[in-house]
Scaffold this motif. Structure first.
Motif, PDB file in Angstrom:
ATOM      1  N   GLU A   1       0.806  -1.221   0.000  1.00  0.00           N
ATOM      2  CA  GLU A   1       0.000   0.000   0.000  1.00  0.00           C
ATOM      3  C   GLU A   1       0.843   1.276   0.000  1.00  0.00           C
ATOM      4  O   GLU A   1       0.328   2.350  -0.302  1.00  0.00           O
ATOM      5  CB  GLU A   1      -0.894   0.027   1.255  1.00  0.00           C
ATOM      6  CG  GLU A   1      -1.827  -1.169   1.406  1.00  0.00           C
ATOM      7  CD  GLU A   1      -3.054  -1.069   0.527  1.00  0.00           C
ATOM      8  OE1 GLU A   1      -3.220  -0.050  -0.153  1.00  0.00           O
ATOM      9  OE2 GLU A   1      -3.840  -2.033   0.520  1.00  0.00           O
ATOM     10  N   VAL A   2       2.109   1.171   0.366  1.00  0.00           N
ATOM     11  CA  VAL A   2       2.932   2.379   0.487  1.00  0.00           C
ATOM     12  C   VAL A   2       2.969   3.115  -0.855  1.00  0.00           C
ATOM     13  O   VAL A   2       2.837   2.488  -1.907  1.00  0.00           O
ATOM     14  CB  VAL A   2       4.356   2.032   1.005  1.00  0.00           C
ATOM     15  CG1 VAL A   2       5.108   1.148   0.031  1.00  0.00           C
ATOM     16  CG2 VAL A   2       5.164   3.279   1.336  1.00  0.00           C
ATOM     17  N   GLN A   3       3.085   4.408  -0.806  1.00  0.00           N
ATOM     18  CA  GLN A   3       3.002   5.342  -1.942  1.00  0.00           C
ATOM     19  C   GLN A   3       1.548   5.619  -2.335  1.00  0.00           C
ATOM     20  O   GLN A   3       1.286   6.496  -3.141  1.00  0.00           O
ATOM     21  CB  GLN A   3       3.828   4.891  -3.156  1.00  0.00           C
ATOM     22  CG  GLN A   3       5.326   4.769  -2.845  1.00  0.00           C
ATOM     23  CD  GLN A   3       6.204   4.668  -4.090  1.00  0.00           C
ATOM     24  OE1 GLN A   3       5.754   4.881  -5.211  1.00  0.00           O
ATOM     25  NE2 GLN A   3       7.482   4.365  -3.886  1.00  0.00           N
ATOM     26  N   GLY A   4       0.617   4.843  -1.751  1.00  0.00           N
ATOM     27  CA  GLY A   4      -0.814   5.169  -1.924  1.00  0.00           C
ATOM     28  C   GLY A   4      -1.342   5.064  -3.344  1.00  0.00           C
ATOM     29  O   GLY A   4      -2.358   5.645  -3.676  1.00  0.00           O
ATOM     30  N   ALA A   5      -0.658   4.294  -4.195  1.00  0.00           N
ATOM     31  CA  ALA A   5      -1.009   4.312  -5.613  1.00  0.00           C
ATOM     32  C   ALA A   5      -1.720   3.051  -6.091  1.00  0.00           C
ATOM     33  O   ALA A   5      -2.152   2.982  -7.232  1.00  0.00           O
ATOM     34  CB  ALA A   5       0.250   4.531  -6.446  1.00  0.00           C
ATOM     35  N   SER A   6      -1.868   2.043  -5.233  1.00  0.00           N
ATOM     36  CA  SER A   6      -2.384   0.773  -5.732  1.00  0.00           C
ATOM     37  C   SER A   6      -3.858   0.871  -6.089  1.00  0.00           C
ATOM     38  O   SER A   6      -4.657   1.434  -5.351  1.00  0.00           O
ATOM     39  CB  SER A   6      -2.150  -0.342  -4.711  1.00  0.00           C
ATOM     40  OG  SER A   6      -2.923  -0.131  -3.562  1.00  0.00           O
TER      41      SER A   6
ATOM     42  N   GLU B   1       3.023  10.782  -0.322  1.00  0.00           N
ATOM     43  CA  GLU B   1       1.568  10.628  -0.317  1.00  0.00           C
ATOM     44  C   GLU B   1       0.926  11.393   0.848  1.00  0.00           C
ATOM     45  O   GLU B   1      -0.218  11.830   0.748  1.00  0.00           O
ATOM     46  CB  GLU B   1       1.156   9.151  -0.321  1.00  0.00           C
ATOM     47  CG  GLU B   1       1.720   8.286   0.800  1.00  0.00           C
ATOM     48  CD  GLU B   1       3.051   7.618   0.428  1.00  0.00           C
ATOM     49  OE1 GLU B   1       3.876   8.268  -0.252  1.00  0.00           O
ATOM     50  OE2 GLU B   1       3.269   6.454   0.829  1.00  0.00           O
TER      51      GLU B   1
ATOM     52  N   CYS C   1       0.509  -6.243   6.554  1.00  0.00           N
ATOM     53  CA  CYS C   1      -0.092  -5.251   5.661  1.00  0.00           C
ATOM     54  C   CYS C   1      -1.529  -5.682   5.425  1.00  0.00           C
ATOM     55  O   CYS C   1      -1.778  -6.660   4.725  1.00  0.00           O
ATOM     56  CB  CYS C   1       0.679  -5.186   4.342  1.00  0.00           C
ATOM     57  SG  CYS C   1       0.020  -3.972   3.181  1.00  0.00           S
TER      58      CYS C   1
ATOM     59  N   GLU D   1      -3.473   8.466   4.916  1.00  0.00           N
ATOM     60  CA  GLU D   1      -3.094   9.013   3.599  1.00  0.00           C
ATOM     61  C   GLU D   1      -3.220   7.981   2.490  1.00  0.00           C
ATOM     62  O   GLU D   1      -3.184   8.322   1.311  1.00  0.00           O
ATOM     63  CB  GLU D   1      -1.666   9.584   3.663  1.00  0.00           C
ATOM     64  CG  GLU D   1      -0.522   8.572   3.581  1.00  0.00           C
ATOM     65  CD  GLU D   1      -0.252   7.800   4.875  1.00  0.00           C
ATOM     66  OE1 GLU D   1      -1.061   7.902   5.821  1.00  0.00           O
ATOM     67  OE2 GLU D   1       0.772   7.086   4.931  1.00  0.00           O
ATOM     68  N   ARG D   2      -3.357   6.711   2.856  1.00  0.00           N
ATOM     69  CA  ARG D   2      -3.477   5.674   1.833  1.00  0.00           C
ATOM     70  C   ARG D   2      -4.936   5.400   1.464  1.00  0.00           C
ATOM     71  O   ARG D   2      -5.209   4.484   0.691  1.00  0.00           O
ATOM     72  CB  ARG D   2      -2.819   4.384   2.321  1.00  0.00           C
ATOM     73  CG  ARG D   2      -1.321   4.532   2.539  1.00  0.00           C
ATOM     74  CD  ARG D   2      -0.671   3.209   2.909  1.00  0.00           C
ATOM     75  NE  ARG D   2       0.730   3.426   3.267  1.00  0.00           N
ATOM     76  CZ  ARG D   2       1.560   2.460   3.643  1.00  0.00           C
ATOM     77  NH1 ARG D   2       1.119   1.218   3.705  1.00  0.00           N
ATOM     78  NH2 ARG D   2       2.819   2.721   3.953  1.00  0.00           N
TER      79      ARG D   2
ATOM     80  N   GLN E   1      -8.650   3.580  -3.759  1.00  0.00           N
ATOM     81  CA  GLN E   1      -7.637   2.958  -2.918  1.00  0.00           C
ATOM     82  C   GLN E   1      -8.225   1.872  -2.011  1.00  0.00           C
ATOM     83  O   GLN E   1      -7.485   1.122  -1.389  1.00  0.00           O
ATOM     84  CB  GLN E   1      -6.939   4.037  -2.070  1.00  0.00           C
ATOM     85  CG  GLN E   1      -6.173   5.038  -2.938  1.00  0.00           C
ATOM     86  CD  GLN E   1      -5.767   6.276  -2.177  1.00  0.00           C
ATOM     87  OE1 GLN E   1      -6.550   6.835  -1.408  1.00  0.00           O
ATOM     88  NE2 GLN E   1      -4.542   6.715  -2.385  1.00  0.00           N
TER      89      GLN E   1
END
Lengths: 946, 254
Positions: A619-624, B19, B131, B219-220, B226
């Motif tokens: 999930e990191v970078q929020g782009a998935s 992000e 995760c 933020e995700r 998302q």
């Protein structure tokens, strides 16, 4: 010297100890009741108690969960339990040590000269000596990097000093031993002798090392560029005549940089470019899984940093091949680590590195085959993004400075490249101990952070990574166009004692090489220093096409670039390929469909990999946009991964992988065709199109000096060309790792021919994508693509110990029509779910879609479109015929869906139901399978619920 | 009023800065990732900002213990600035590694002094990096500025050291702002509580509600796309995490 011990407070559960206790029980040892882990720090210095106290309280020990003591009397150390203390070998640097030194300085305490870390395992209970030995060797210690410390030891050994002496190599003296030492073939060695004969001198060791690294298989791919006689054809440069030829002939305008830079580069949206590279790091992972795999992912990320004028990594993908985790311990050859330990170590190494760098791991695969026992394969891939104007490889000018950035240089990985190109033996573990190191991801992260602004300000003209072969490869390659001189004594070292040639070939990680115009020197060094990134000028580019090395004023090497890069005699070999005949299963060798379905669902290749996936940050970078786990309970197996590389745009990027080694045992041509098809199928399944898709090839093979192994490689390459041409998907980069064989006690294990095809695609609008889970009761289930009784190499056959002979083929023209039509229906929003048919065929794809959606289905095999007459239900259920998809369509979209799909082979074969049961009816109408989807899911999840 | 200025603190190993900055920008702030060295050197001043954010990552590799080294550096080198920033009434947000840093820096409740603290975040009970998405319940009546008007959230976590541990004496007085929850009102057993955190604590704030830290990543999830099941029509616009950022911006605007 002070000894500090930190442990968890007695009343708190020790999660690490509990996990270890479980592993000990798995070994069949019942005498250990529990394990507690104690962190050991040895501080080199003479500290007063208040300072030691402060270091413990403020830094090393958590006041809530931990307790500490320092300098305890020796008798008290084991506290009644059996203690095993494990420390790193001299020369192996634990990154934590540098962090502790920095933090002690932050505390304002001076006088600590060095820190060494160790772990002490307190085994509670009464294990016997042989049991402790077994626990140590199987779980606690890897002799490649670690040793058991005797409690009274624990001295920090000072590194020996190095005294300069120029080493000449007398080429006339025992030439065969010399050729072996440097890894040259007889032809290559003869060429070198002739060259230095003309110069009238002997080479130095540094010159020989440079040639050895530059001419190694790993660096120049001599097999792929060699001259190969295959039947009645001669192929002069296999790579150029197959894989690169497809790219050249397709000539796609959106290919920015192919087969020239550290990664292949394609245009994303006119402003941004994407680069993609997949690397292997196999041999080091076999002997030290954690460190080997960590340096593998670290290395491919540096390829991405070293592409164009540097790009920013945005996605990782990993594919691992291992022997089955339930391999019997007693059959393990000497010198080989158990596959379960390799799997756990590799997973941890890749995750710890990738997670720390903040790069999401969104896609991957695990393949199992007994023949990977001694040669596990670790494929790591990374995608980067950069502006199109800096997407091409730069070019330095004479006078530009050679700037070395990032990690310091140690004796790490010395001779890793020649190691990578060699066969492993049961002696490798002891011989190769300098080839593995502990990665330091934070150093690499710091480098990433400063490279972006340096690239934006155009402070450097060219960049590359220090990978295999270290400086010798990086400098030699970069300096090829101009000439270069390097002052090896300027290279910052981790510890003293390295000779000039060790500095030159060291493969210490986290280092990048930049060409910097002299006028930018001050600015770039200040920029890097501002974030504590080491950057040192170690030489300059010249204009005389020579490579010159100096050490403390002494010239230690002088080679013509022409000879270094073009002097190698071309590899020439015979190739041959003959199909093997495998036994076919007879009546009664296979189980009835329902039983077979459960068995294949629970096979190592098909089963859920959630245990691995959740330990990666996806999930990191929020782009998935499409994550690896999808469906009603976030645990279904997604096909390709999709991200939005730019957070303010809905344009997406798709990544997928195709790999199937079983088909290669029958025919490597159709294996290659199948894995290209598989990678592309996944792109289509999630809603992408073939419009802008590029491929990477990555071959892991046995010893290609054998004609039949080389012949298999040639056939696989030919398929790559044929498929890429018709699908219109160019190759942009690739890699190979040959000689993946293991010899022990007179036996030889050769890995199966393994080709990983990775695909990168661009999707205009991610709002159109679909996931593979069934969405709604009442939907129609379509099967797209024709089924053939191609059972050879299927998971179904494998589950019952057979390979068979009829391998899946690809009707590439029909496949393209089906894929193009499917792209159109998905883009039009007519598809609710789509999943490609791969391992296990229709039965597995159907079960996965059902349990991922938490819905049932009714399916009739009599409706399945067939390419030929098939009378067996089990063949229709488990055939792995290529280019097929299951598609969920709601009744209101039926008509338009069928109109747009016209021209492709497809038919409705059943419906999604709300019953929660999967019912499949055979050709005769008889019910073959009737299972609650919850039971199917359980069978699929059970094997890797660790 | 001008857009609030947000300082996104960067250190070696910070990796959620981009992000997090993006989320704040979308919420109407001007966000600047700033390396800690620039604060230490004086090139940047904390006082010039309205909101301090310590984002996710693995600062200093999480060597020794997660967040520990940055926590020490922050307090030993910038302690006065940080305390002044807080006492001036400005906002501080810690996400994931930021939470770990703030706990170990003693800038959350539970700090006995600047040298000691009695709450901490430690290894997950599963002994694994996790995760996964979690259901969260905002504690009713919490003074937390960031969670105003929010009742529930569905957000991802991604950490190996997220288990909050404290003593039975401290626990009752802890201003818990956020708890792991079950979607159907049951108890939040693993994996609903992904780390074994005591009392299912996912986030805490200080008595003023202006200093807040949480393990999940708001933020995700600021856009529906998302959400892990958006292809099933689940989730909505904006994503559940976005409120954290708009609340902070609204408060800073005054």
């Amino acid at each position: 010297m002070h000894l500090v011990e930190v442990s968890l407070k007695g009343h708190l559960p020790d999660a690490r100890g509990l996990a270890l206790a479980r592993d000990i029980a798995d070994l069949g040892i019942s005498s250990v009741r529990g394990v507690r882990v104690v962190e050991i720090y040895r501080l080199d210095g003479n500290l007063k108690s208040p300072d030691l106290e402060r270091i413990c309280r403020r830094l090393l020990c958590d006041p809530v969960t931990g307790e500490y003591r320092y300098d305890p009397p020796a008798a008290k150390i084991t506290d009644g339990a059996v203690a095993v203390e494990v420390a790193y070998n001299p020369g192996v640097v634990d990154p934590v040590e540098a962090t502790i030194l920095k933090s002690i300085l932050d505390l304002g305490i001076k006088g600590v000269r060095g820190v060494r870390t160790a772990k002490r395992y307190l085994l509670e209970g009464n294990p016997g000596g042989s049991e402790v030995g077994e626990i140590s060797s199987k779980l606690l210690v890897n002799p490649i990097i670690q040793h058991v410390v005797r409690v009274e030891d624990g001295v920090v050994h000072p590194a020996p000093q190095y005294h300069f002496k120029l080493e000449g190599i007398d080429l006339a003296k025992s030439p065969e031993a010399l050729a072996r030492r440097f890894g040259f073939s007889q032809e290559e060695f003869a060429e070198i002798r002739a060259h230095f004969g003309r110069l009238g001198r002997n080479p130095t060791d540094a010159e020989m090392e440079t040639l050895a690294q530059t001419w190694s298989e790993h660096c120049v791919h001599k097999t792929f560029r060699g001259k190969i006689h295959f039947g009645d054809i001669t192929i002069d440069n296999l790579l150029k005549n197959t894989i690169m030829k497809a790219t050249r002939e397709l000539d796609k305008p959106w290919c920015i940089s192919v087969f020239e830079d550290n990664a292949g580069v394609i245009d994303f949206d006119g402003r941004w470019a994407l680069c993609f590279k997949v690397e292997t790091h196999n041999h080091p992972s076999a002997v030290e899984p954690y460190g080997g795999a960590a340096t593998g992912i670290g290395g491919v990320i540096r390829d991405i940093l070293g592409t164009g004028l540097s790009s920013r990594p945005i996605l990782n993908t990993d594919v691992f091949c291992f022997a089955e985790p339930d391999f019997p311990y007693q059959e393990l050859p000497k010198g080989v680590l158990h596959p379960r330990r390799i799997l756990k170590g590799v997973r941890a190494g890749v995750a710890d590195y990738g997670n720390r760098l903040g790069i999401p791991t969104l896609n991957g695969a695990l393949c199992f085959d007994r023949r990977y026992l001694a040669n596990p394969l670790v494929y790591c891939g990374t995608v980067g993004i950069m502006p199109v104007e800096t997407a091409r490889q730069g070019r330095q000018q004479p006078g530009d400075l050679v700037l070395l950035v990032g990690g310091k240089t140690g004796r790490d990985g010395i001779h890793g490249v020649t190691f990578a190109s060699e066969q492993l033996t049961d002696q490798s573990s002891t011989l190769s101990f300098t080839s593995v190191q502990i990665g330091n991801p934070i150093v690499e992260k710091k480098v990433i952070d400063v490279l972006m602004p340096a690239s934006e300000r155009r402070l450097f003209r060219r960049i590359t990574d220090c990978g295999g072969g270290g400086l010798s490869s990086a400098v030699g390659e970069m300096g090829k166009d101009t000439g270069v001189e390097v002052y090896l004594d300027r290279v910052p070292l981790k510890y003293a004692g390295l000779s000039y040639s060790e500095i030159w070939v060291s493969e210490s990680q986290e280092r990048m090489l930049l060409a910097v115009p002299p006028e930018n020197e001050k600015e770039i060094i200040e920029l890097f220093a501002a974030e504590n990134v080491e950057a040192t000028i170690i030489g300059k580019f010249t204009d005389d096409s020579m490579l010159r090395l100096f050490y403390r004023g002494n010239k230690v090497a002088e080679l013509e670039m022409e000879f270094l890069h073009e002097g190698r005699p071309q590899f020439e070999a015979e190739a041959d390929w003959q199909p093997a005949a495998h036994p076919e299963p007879g009546d009664g060798d296979l189980a009835p469909p329902e039983e077979a379905l459960l068995k294949v669902l629970g096979s190592w290749n098909v089963c859920s990999k959630e245990w691995v996936i959740r330990q990666y940050d996806h999930e990191v970078q929020g782009a998935s946009v499409l994550k690896p786990l999808v469906g009603k309970e976030n645990d279904g197996p997604g096909d390709a991964a999709i991200i939005r590389p730019l957070l303010d745009s809905d344009k997406g990027m798709i990544i997928s992988n195709g790999i199937n080694t079983r088909y290669g045992d029958i025919d490597p041509y159709w294996m290659a065709a199948s894995v290209v098809d598989e990678a592309l199928r996944q792109i289509i399944a999630v809603g992408g199109s073939l419009e802008r898709v590029a491929l990477l090839d990555n071959f892991c093979w046995g010893d290609t000096r054998r004609a039949e192994t080389l012949g298999a490689l040639v056939r696989a390459c030919q398929a790559c060309y044929d498929m890429a041409k018709v699908f219109g998907t160019p190759f942009i980069s690739g890699k190979d790792s040959l000689n993946n064989e293991f010899e022990y006690e007179g036996q030889r294990i050769i890995i199966p021919h393994t080709l990983l095809i990775s695909a990168i695609g661009v999707i205009e609008d991610v709002r159109q994508v679909v996931s593979m889970d069934f969405k709604k009761a009442g939907s129609l289930i379509y099967l797209v693509g024709a089924t053939r009784a191609e059972m050879g190499g299927s998971e179904y056959y494998r589950a019952y110990g057979y390979t068979g002979n009829r391998v899946p083929t690809v009707d590439v023209k029909a496949a393209k029509v089906a894929m193009d039509n499917l792209s159109r229906v998905t883009a039009a929003g007519l598809v609710s779910a789509c999943h490609d048919l791969s391992d296990g065929g229709l039965a597995i794809a159907l079960a996965e879609m059902a349990f991922a959606g938490g819905l049932g289905a009714e399916v009739r095999l009599s409706e399945v479109p067939l390419a030929e007459k098939i009378e067996r239900d089990d063949f229709i259920l488990f055939s792995e015929a290529n280019s097929r998809f299951l598609v969920e369509v709601t009744p209101e979209h039926r008509e338009v869906f069928e109109q747009v799909m016209a021209g492709a082979v497809f038919a409705p074969i059943g419906e999604v139901t709300g019953s929660g049961t999967l019912n499949v009816y055979g050709l005769s109408g008889r019910r073959l399978i009737s299972k609650p989807v919850s039971e199917l899911k359980e069978a699929w999840q059970r094997p890797m619920k660790w | 009023m001008a857009n609030p200025r947000v300082l996104i603190l960067r250190g070696p190993g910070t990796n959620c800065d981009r992000e997090t900055a993006f989320a704040f920008e979308q919420a109407g702030a001007a966000a600047a990732p700033v390396h800690i060295n620039r604060l230490i050197s004086g090139d940047e001043r904390l006082g010039d900002y309205d909101i301090l954010v310590i984002p996710g990552g693995f600062t200093y590799g999480d060597d020794i213990a997660a967040g520990k080294v940055l926590a020490n550096e922050l307090m030993l080198r910038l302690g006065e600035q940080v305390h002044r920033f807080i006492s001036d009434g400005r906002l501080v947000l810690g996400i994931c590694n930021g939470f770990q840093v703030m706990v170990k820096a003693g800038i959350l409740p539970g700090a006995k002094s600047r040298e000691e603290y009695d709450i901490t975040l430690t290894n997950n009970d599963s002994n694994r990096f996790e995760c996964r998405w979690v259901h969260l319940n905002v504690v009713p009546g919490s003074p937390c500025v960031f969670t105003r008007g929010i009742e529930r959230m569905y957000l991802p976590v991604a950490h190996a050291e997220g288990k909050l541990v404290t003593s039975p004496q401290v626990l009752p007085s802890l201003p818990v702002a956020l708890r792991y929850d079950s979607p159907d009102g049951g108890t939040a057993t693993y994996p609903l509580n992904p780390n074994g955190s005591v009392a299912d604590i996912a986030g805490i704030c200080d008595a003023t509600g202006r200093v807040f830290a949480l393990m999940p990543h708001p933020e995700r999830y600021i856009r529906q796309m998302q959400h892990p099941r958006w292809t099933r029509g689940e989730g909505g616009e904006p994503g559940d995490g976005f409120g954290i950022f708009t609340n902070a911006v609204a408060f800073a605007r005054g």
